[in-house]
Design a protein around this motif. Structure first.
Motif, PDB file in Angstrom:
ATOM      1  N   UNK A 190       0.798  -1.117  -0.078  1.00  0.00           N
ATOM      2  CA  UNK A 190      -0.062  -0.056   0.045  1.00  0.00           C
ATOM      3  C   UNK A 190       0.993   1.402   0.139  1.00  0.00           C
ATOM      4  N   UNK A 191       1.964   1.230   0.974  1.00  0.00           N
ATOM      5  CA  UNK A 191       2.729   2.368   0.884  1.00  0.00           C
ATOM      6  C   UNK A 191       3.546   2.294  -0.489  1.00  0.00           C
ATOM      7  N   UNK A 192       4.105   1.432  -1.090  1.00  0.00           N
ATOM      8  CA  UNK A 192       4.675   1.741  -2.377  1.00  0.00           C
ATOM      9  C   UNK A 192       3.486   2.214  -3.645  1.00  0.00           C
ATOM     10  N   UNK A 193       2.452   1.782  -3.447  1.00  0.00           N
ATOM     11  CA  UNK A 193       1.499   2.195  -4.257  1.00  0.00           C
ATOM     12  C   UNK A 193       0.982   3.516  -4.227  1.00  0.00           C
ATOM     13  N   UNK A 194       0.975   3.995  -2.953  1.00  0.00           N
ATOM     14  CA  UNK A 194       0.890   5.372  -2.452  1.00  0.00           C
ATOM     15  C   UNK A 194       2.036   6.218  -3.032  1.00  0.00           C
ATOM     16  N   UNK A 195       3.334   5.808  -2.817  1.00  0.00           N
ATOM     17  CA  UNK A 195       4.453   6.754  -3.408  1.00  0.00           C
ATOM     18  C   UNK A 195       4.404   6.831  -4.903  1.00  0.00           C
ATOM     19  N   UNK A 196       4.002   5.757  -5.425  1.00  0.00           N
ATOM     20  CA  UNK A 196       4.139   5.638  -6.875  1.00  0.00           C
ATOM     21  C   UNK A 196       3.086   6.768  -7.596  1.00  0.00           C
ATOM     22  N   UNK A 197       1.673   6.713  -6.776  1.00  0.00           N
ATOM     23  CA  UNK A 197       0.914   7.741  -7.165  1.00  0.00           C
ATOM     24  C   UNK A 197       1.186   9.113  -6.894  1.00  0.00           C
ATOM     25  N   UNK A 198       1.985   9.389  -5.868  1.00  0.00           N
ATOM     26  CA  UNK A 198       2.466  10.586  -5.626  1.00  0.00           C
ATOM     27  C   UNK A 198       3.499  11.200  -6.638  1.00  0.00           C
ATOM     28  N   UNK A 199       4.541  10.014  -6.995  1.00  0.00           N
ATOM     29  CA  UNK A 199       5.479  10.458  -8.049  1.00  0.00           C
ATOM     30  C   UNK A 199       4.729  10.582  -9.282  1.00  0.00           C
ATOM     31  N   UNK A 200       3.707  10.017  -9.525  1.00  0.00           N
ATOM     32  CA  UNK A 200       3.212  10.066 -10.774  1.00  0.00           C
ATOM     33  C   UNK A 200       2.230  11.293 -11.138  1.00  0.00           C
ATOM     34  N   UNK A 201       1.742  11.674  -9.958  1.00  0.00           N
ATOM     35  CA  UNK A 201       1.075  13.075  -9.798  1.00  0.00           C
ATOM     36  C   UNK A 201       2.151  14.166  -9.911  1.00  0.00           C
ATOM     37  N   UNK A 202       3.149  14.082  -9.281  1.00  0.00           N
ATOM     38  CA  UNK A 202       4.224  15.210  -9.294  1.00  0.00           C
ATOM     39  C   UNK A 202       4.886  15.169 -10.783  1.00  0.00           C
ATOM     40  N   UNK A 203       4.987  14.108 -11.241  1.00  0.00           N
ATOM     41  CA  UNK A 203       5.831  14.049 -12.481  1.00  0.00           C
ATOM     42  C   UNK A 203       4.646  14.693 -13.848  1.00  0.00           C
ATOM     43  N   UNK A 204       3.421  14.497 -13.570  1.00  0.00           N
ATOM     44  CA  UNK A 204       2.701  15.125 -14.673  1.00  0.00           C
ATOM     45  C   UNK A 204       2.087  16.611 -14.214  1.00  0.00           C
ATOM     46  N   UNK A 205       2.461  17.146 -12.993  1.00  0.00           N
ATOM     47  CA  UNK A 205       2.005  18.374 -12.969  1.00  0.00           C
ATOM     48  C   UNK A 205       2.939  19.458 -13.670  1.00  0.00           C
TER      49      UNK A 205
END
Length: 179
Positions: free
Chosen positions: A89-104
């Protein structure tokens, strides 16, 4: 009586609905379970949380424990599965955050000092004004949408946004030439 024999008696009583018997099982096995989880995850607070989740799951699944099986091993197995789930779950959360930051867009990523100054300036605004600024300037709500969301009159929202924007610009050292 042997420790295994006592565990078997407590398990049988817990299966019959005895919360006192299950509490005794918790007392007997919480220290070893927490120690195992602390070594496994390397985070004491997380290990304590996982131990609590383990005992909650064990209470619900006590009927599935095979007669004569090691209670400690069963609890450690549940705890380890809880640890693996939390890690995934923590890995998925980090991946979502990284994806969000990368696409901003780059313009939406203020420098950390600017972000801290903005957060501090927002914290200085009165709550209603802060909410209006957050919706209208940060979340791209129209004044009418913000009024509806906050349950405020439209004129009040417009006033709050104008005053809040002016105050933020003063604190951040910007000019208000674009109004």
């Amino acid at each position: 009586m042997s420790p295994e024999g006592l565990d078997n008696e407590l398990v049988e009583a817990a299966r019959a609905g005895s919360t006192a018997a299950f509490a005794r099982l918790v007392e007997r096995h919480q220290a070893p379970l927490r120690a195992f989880l602390r070594r496994t995850c390397g985070n004491w607070a997380q290990a304590d949380d996982l131990a609590q989740e383990t005992f909650l799951a064990a209470w619900s699944a006590i009927g599935k424990l095979e007669s004569g099986a090691s209670v400690r091993a069963w609890l450690c197995g549940i705890g380890y599965n809880k640890h693996l789930s939390a890690t995934r779950s923590a890995g998925r959360s980090r991946a979502r955050e990284a994806s969000y930051e990368a696409h901003r867009p780059a313009s939406a990523r203020p420098l950390s000092d600017e972000r801290l100054a903005l957060e501090a300036a927002l914290a200085e605004l009165p709550p209603d004004q802060r909410a209006c600024v957050a919706l209208c300037l940060a979340a791209d709500f129209s004044h009418a949408e913000a009024a509806q969301a906050l349950g405020l009159p439209l004129g009040t929202v417009k006033s709050h946004v104008t005053r809040g924007r002016t105050r933020l610009l003063q604190v951040l050292g910007g000019s208000d030439d674009g109004s």
